[in-house]
Design a protein around this motif. Sequence first.
Motif, PDB file in Angstrom:
ATOM      1  N   TYR A  21     -52.987   8.244 -39.117  1.00 50.54           N
ATOM      2  CA  TYR A  21     -52.873   8.956 -37.867  1.00 50.54           C
ATOM      3  C   TYR A  21     -51.779   9.124 -37.021  1.00 50.54           C
ATOM      4  N   ALA A  22     -51.206   7.874 -37.210  1.00 43.44           N
ATOM      5  CA  ALA A  22     -49.768   7.876 -36.302  1.00 43.44           C
ATOM      6  C   ALA A  22     -48.816   8.705 -36.841  1.00 43.44           C
ATOM      7  N   PHE A  23     -48.393   8.777 -38.310  1.00 43.89           N
ATOM      8  CA  PHE A  23     -47.344   9.352 -38.794  1.00 43.89           C
ATOM      9  C   PHE A  23     -47.590  10.593 -39.478  1.00 43.89           C
ATOM     10  N   ALA A  81     -41.218  -1.578 -39.597  1.00 43.85           N
ATOM     11  CA  ALA A  81     -41.517  -0.297 -39.585  1.00 43.85           C
ATOM     12  C   ALA A  81     -43.103  -0.040 -39.611  1.00 43.85           C
ATOM     13  N   GLY A  82     -43.586   1.230 -39.271  1.00 47.08           N
ATOM     14  CA  GLY A  82     -44.905   1.331 -39.597  1.00 47.08           C
ATOM     15  C   GLY A  82     -45.797   0.730 -38.290  1.00 47.08           C
ATOM     16  N   VAL A  83     -44.971   0.693 -37.230  1.00 48.20           N
ATOM     17  CA  VAL A  83     -45.960   0.106 -35.883  1.00 48.20           C
ATOM     18  C   VAL A  83     -46.690   0.818 -35.218  1.00 48.20           C
ATOM     19  N   LEU A  88     -57.090   4.899 -28.836  1.00 45.13           N
ATOM     20  CA  LEU A  88     -58.266   4.422 -27.946  1.00 45.13           C
ATOM     21  C   LEU A  88     -57.707   2.913 -27.716  1.00 45.13           C
ATOM     22  N   ALA A  89     -56.860   2.314 -28.637  1.00 49.90           N
ATOM     23  CA  ALA A  89     -56.379   1.092 -28.310  1.00 49.90           C
ATOM     24  C   ALA A  89     -54.939   0.679 -27.747  1.00 49.90           C
ATOM     25  N   ARG A  90     -54.351   2.126 -27.539  1.00 50.05           N
ATOM     26  CA  ARG A  90     -53.124   1.899 -27.073  1.00 50.05           C
ATOM     27  C   ARG A  90     -53.069   1.415 -25.701  1.00 50.05           C
ATOM     28  N   ARG A  91     -51.542   0.977 -25.275  1.00 48.73           N
ATOM     29  CA  ARG A  91     -51.507   0.392 -23.895  1.00 48.73           C
ATOM     30  C   ARG A  91     -52.262  -0.726 -23.729  1.00 48.73           C
ATOM     31  N   ARG A  92     -52.352  -1.456 -24.562  1.00 47.66           N
ATOM     32  CA  ARG A  92     -53.057  -2.695 -24.332  1.00 47.66           C
ATOM     33  C   ARG A  92     -52.512  -4.045 -24.979  1.00 47.66           C
ATOM     34  N   GLY A  93     -51.384  -3.605 -25.406  1.00 44.21           N
ATOM     35  CA  GLY A  93     -50.340  -4.724 -25.715  1.00 44.21           C
ATOM     36  C   GLY A  93     -50.465  -5.208 -27.466  1.00 44.21           C
ATOM     37  N   TYR A  94     -51.071  -4.393 -28.221  1.00 42.85           N
ATOM     38  CA  TYR A  94     -51.210  -4.417 -29.639  1.00 42.85           C
ATOM     39  C   TYR A  94     -49.921  -4.700 -30.497  1.00 42.85           C
ATOM     40  N   ALA A  95     -48.980  -3.620 -30.027  1.00 46.57           N
ATOM     41  CA  ALA A  95     -47.834  -3.265 -30.695  1.00 46.57           C
ATOM     42  C   ALA A  95     -46.963  -4.549 -30.250  1.00 46.57           C
ATOM     43  N   PRO A 118     -36.375   3.155 -33.532  1.00 43.53           N
ATOM     44  CA  PRO A 118     -37.350   2.805 -32.534  1.00 43.53           C
ATOM     45  C   PRO A 118     -38.441   4.332 -32.108  1.00 43.53           C
ATOM     46  N   PHE A 119     -39.682   4.141 -31.578  1.00 42.74           N
ATOM     47  CA  PHE A 119     -40.152   5.238 -31.204  1.00 42.74           C
ATOM     48  C   PHE A 119     -39.733   5.268 -29.537  1.00 42.74           C
ATOM     49  N   ARG A 120     -39.261   4.289 -28.994  1.00 40.64           N
ATOM     50  CA  ARG A 120     -38.783   4.171 -27.780  1.00 40.64           C
ATOM     51  C   ARG A 120     -37.728   2.867 -27.518  1.00 40.64           C
ATOM     52  N   PRO A 121     -36.518   3.244 -27.554  1.00 40.37           N
ATOM     53  CA  PRO A 121     -35.598   2.153 -27.349  1.00 40.37           C
ATOM     54  C   PRO A 121     -35.922   1.245 -26.261  1.00 40.37           C
ATOM     55  N   SER A 122     -36.279   1.597 -25.113  1.00 44.49           N
ATOM     56  CA  SER A 122     -36.310   0.613 -24.131  1.00 44.49           C
ATOM     57  C   SER A 122     -37.507  -0.406 -24.632  1.00 44.49           C
ATOM     58  N   PHE A 123     -38.542  -0.038 -25.202  1.00 40.90           N
ATOM     59  CA  PHE A 123     -39.500  -0.837 -25.605  1.00 40.90           C
ATOM     60  C   PHE A 123     -39.041  -2.086 -26.552  1.00 40.90           C
ATOM     61  N   TYR A 124     -37.864  -1.816 -27.346  1.00 43.13           N
ATOM     62  CA  TYR A 124     -37.424  -2.631 -28.368  1.00 43.13           C
ATOM     63  C   TYR A 124     -36.234  -3.406 -27.920  1.00 43.13           C
TER      64      TYR A 124
HETATM   65  C1  LIG Z   1     -46.089   3.525 -30.151  1.00 37.80           C
HETATM   66  C2  LIG Z   1     -47.253   2.722 -30.258  1.00 37.80           C
HETATM   67  C3  LIG Z   1     -47.153   1.810 -31.637  1.00 37.80           C
HETATM   68  C4  LIG Z   1     -47.533   1.659 -29.132  1.00 37.80           C
HETATM   69  O1  LIG Z   1     -48.546   1.003 -29.322  1.00 37.80           O
HETATM   70  P1  LIG Z   1     -49.285   0.130 -28.034  1.00 37.80           P
HETATM   71  O2  LIG Z   1     -50.214  -0.538 -28.780  1.00 37.80           O
HETATM   72  O3  LIG Z   1     -49.793   1.004 -27.201  1.00 37.80           O
HETATM   73  O4  LIG Z   1     -48.048  -0.486 -27.689  1.00 37.80           O
HETATM   74  P2  LIG Z   1     -48.358  -1.956 -26.364  1.00 37.80           P
HETATM   75  O5  LIG Z   1     -49.441  -1.457 -25.727  1.00 37.80           O
HETATM   76  O6  LIG Z   1     -48.128  -2.857 -27.048  1.00 37.80           O
HETATM   77  O7  LIG Z   1     -47.003  -1.319 -25.593  1.00 37.80           O
HETATM   78  C5  LIG Z   1     -46.982  -0.016 -25.022  1.00 37.80           C
HETATM   79  C6  LIG Z   1     -46.489   0.155 -23.598  1.00 37.80           C
HETATM   80  O8  LIG Z   1     -48.019  -0.268 -23.065  1.00 37.80           O
HETATM   81  C7  LIG Z   1     -47.590  -1.208 -22.278  1.00 37.80           C
HETATM   82  N1  LIG Z   1     -48.837  -2.158 -21.941  1.00 37.80           N
HETATM   83  C8  LIG Z   1     -49.009  -3.150 -22.614  1.00 37.80           C
HETATM   84  N2  LIG Z   1     -50.226  -3.702 -22.253  1.00 37.80           N
HETATM   85  C9  LIG Z   1     -50.573  -3.011 -21.262  1.00 37.80           C
HETATM   86  C10 LIG Z   1     -51.740  -2.943 -20.423  1.00 37.80           C
HETATM   87  N3  LIG Z   1     -52.739  -3.931 -20.414  1.00 37.80           N
HETATM   88  N4  LIG Z   1     -51.621  -2.280 -19.344  1.00 37.80           N
HETATM   89  C11 LIG Z   1     -50.720  -1.170 -19.142  1.00 37.80           C
HETATM   90  N5  LIG Z   1     -49.846  -0.964 -19.956  1.00 37.80           N
HETATM   91  C12 LIG Z   1     -49.768  -2.021 -20.860  1.00 37.80           C
HETATM   92  C13 LIG Z   1     -46.521  -2.174 -22.702  1.00 37.80           C
HETATM   93  O9  LIG Z   1     -45.786  -2.782 -21.703  1.00 37.80           O
HETATM   94  C14 LIG Z   1     -45.744  -1.066 -23.231  1.00 37.80           C
HETATM   95  O10 LIG Z   1     -44.957  -0.168 -22.201  1.00 37.80           O
HETATM   96  P3  LIG Z   1     -43.308  -0.404 -22.003  1.00 37.80           P
HETATM   97  O11 LIG Z   1     -42.648  -0.553 -23.164  1.00 37.80           O
HETATM   98  O12 LIG Z   1     -42.898   0.309 -20.828  1.00 37.80           O
HETATM   99  O13 LIG Z   1     -43.677  -2.046 -21.537  1.00 37.80           O
HETATM  100  C15 LIG Z   1     -48.512   3.625 -30.437  1.00 37.80           C
HETATM  101  O14 LIG Z   1     -48.362   4.609 -29.362  1.00 37.80           O
HETATM  102  C16 LIG Z   1     -48.569   4.603 -31.598  1.00 37.80           C
HETATM  103  O15 LIG Z   1     -49.156   4.196 -32.545  1.00 37.80           O
HETATM  104  N6  LIG Z   1     -47.841   5.697 -31.731  1.00 37.80           N
HETATM  105  C17 LIG Z   1     -47.674   6.460 -32.929  1.00 37.80           C
HETATM  106  C18 LIG Z   1     -46.892   5.885 -33.852  1.00 37.80           C
HETATM  107  C19 LIG Z   1     -45.563   5.552 -33.554  1.00 37.80           C
HETATM  108  O16 LIG Z   1     -44.552   6.324 -33.101  1.00 37.80           O
HETATM  109  N7  LIG Z   1     -45.039   4.160 -33.876  1.00 37.80           N
HETATM  110  C20 LIG Z   1     -43.803   3.654 -33.612  1.00 37.80           C
HETATM  111  C21 LIG Z   1     -42.792   4.018 -34.645  1.00 37.80           C
HETATM  112  S1  LIG Z   1     -42.225   2.629 -35.587  1.00 37.80           S
END
Ligand SMILES: CC(C)(COP(=O)(O)OP(=O)(O)OC[C@H]1O[C@@H](n2cnc3c(N)ncnc32)[C@H](O)[C@@H]1OP(=O)(O)O)[C@@H](O)C(=O)NCCC(=O)NCCS
Length: 395
Positions: A21-23, A81-83, A88-95, A118-124
């Motif tokens: 789904y992601a890639f 890799a492969g993060v 529906l589970a995004r932005r909840r801190g799983y990554a 990185p998908f976004r350098p500031s994250f890493y």
């Molecule tokens: C990129 C990806 C993995 C992020 O996953 P995620 O589980 O949403 O990531 P997180 O929730 O841990 O963090 C993402 C952002 O949400 C923020 N966040 C985490 N918990 C939060 C919450 N409860 N409320 C609001 N924001 C939150 C984080 O702070 C982070 O933002 P920041 O980097 O500005 O701080 C996901 O969007 C994805 O699968 N994308 C497609 C595949 C991809 O590009 N993967 C990366 C390449 S290796």
Amino acid sequence: MEIRELSADERPEISLPIQAYAFQASPADDRLAETLRNNQQYYAGNVTLVAEEDGVPLADASAIPMRQNVRGIVFPMAGIAGVATLPLARRRGYARALVTQLLGQMRDAGHVLSALYPFRPSFYQRFGFVGLPRTRTVRFPPECLTDLMRAELPGEVTCEPAKAGYPAYREFTQRLLREQHGFSVLPDYRTMELRDARDRWLVMAQADGEVIAATTYRITGHAGVLAADDMLTANPLGRALLLQFFARHVDQVREVEVQVPAGELPELWATDLTAVTQAKTSFPDSPAPMARVLSLTSLAGLPTSPERVTVEITSDPYIGGRYVLDGRSGSLEITHDAAAGTGATLTAAGLSGLVYGVLDPDEVVVRGFGDIPRDTAAALRGLFPRRQPYLFARF
Ligand SMILES: CC(C)(COP(=O)(O)OP(=O)(O)OC[C@H]1O[C@@H](n2cnc3c(N)ncnc32)[C@H](O)[C@@H]1OP(=O)(O)O)[C@@H](O)C(=O)NCCC(=O)NCCS
């Protein structure tokens, strides 16, 4: 949330749907789904963590046990890799939670460094990663190399399907791993994908019975582009032999395109070469890589200059604390010492920038990665002079 490590046989059922789904283009048709299932063999040795809620997998992330050269020494490196998280589970801190646990686990297993795209350098960056240079794409018409085509060069060139030349190519990359700063290689199970690829040629230059340059490439069509991957060279003769080989396509393709390390200067490769060199950085599709140090004391032994500094690495779960860095013996000695003074205060990204040689101490300060008094900056500059790392491996 529960985070657990996946076994290899769970990968197709649990990790693959999240990764696809992601890639991938999706929904996947039957052919793509079949290819993805078959490709699981190339991930067999990865460490994959999955995050589940009530037994339902929502996100996963993997680490690849790799090796990387830093300033002449080869260290175990964890390629992240492969993060991926389901939408529906995004932005909840799983990554975030997965990457935090994965880095700790890989550090505990002996990985001194980590790198990723990185998908976004500031994250890493908040995980202590610092940017590394990305490769450049050089494009030129083959006719501007016709002079080189007539040159008598003391070497031979072979051209064959990538599958046939794979062992020699792999051996050459292992040699560059030992010789080039920043160079990294994937484990065998992962590079087998190239051995099995049918869509690549391999050209290798040899002199005195030794491979001195190589690149994989494909041709998009008649009057099209000869598109080469990374042009690996051990010396200028190797590069000249590859360029001469490309020139032989003058009546076949309109353009040659090669990937080169950031420090290459194509304008100096040959007389009358008309070339365009580009490095496009964008996210998530064309990222520059990032890397970090996971274990500072394990870097002991790096060749260095006779300086001694104390540093404090702030708020980092893996290398936080105070250290004495002592190069007075000619090779770096590192002591983790809570009672040491603090000549410089650095984030993990700042320290990593110095170690990889991508940031000068003044840049560390300007980028907000630390606080470095003037005399400590001079000493750190001596311990970690600027270098240009070339990561090579893609993952
Ligand atoms: C990129 C990806 C993995 C992020 O996953 P995620 O589980 O949403 O990531 P997180 O929730 O841990 O963090 C993402 C952002 O949400 C923020 N966040 C985490 N918990 C939060 C919450 N409860 N409320 C609001 N924001 C939150 C984080 O702070 C982070 O933002 P920041 O980097 O500005 O701080 C996901 O969007 C994805 O699968 N994308 C497609 C595949 C991809 O590009 N993967 C990366 C390449 S290796």
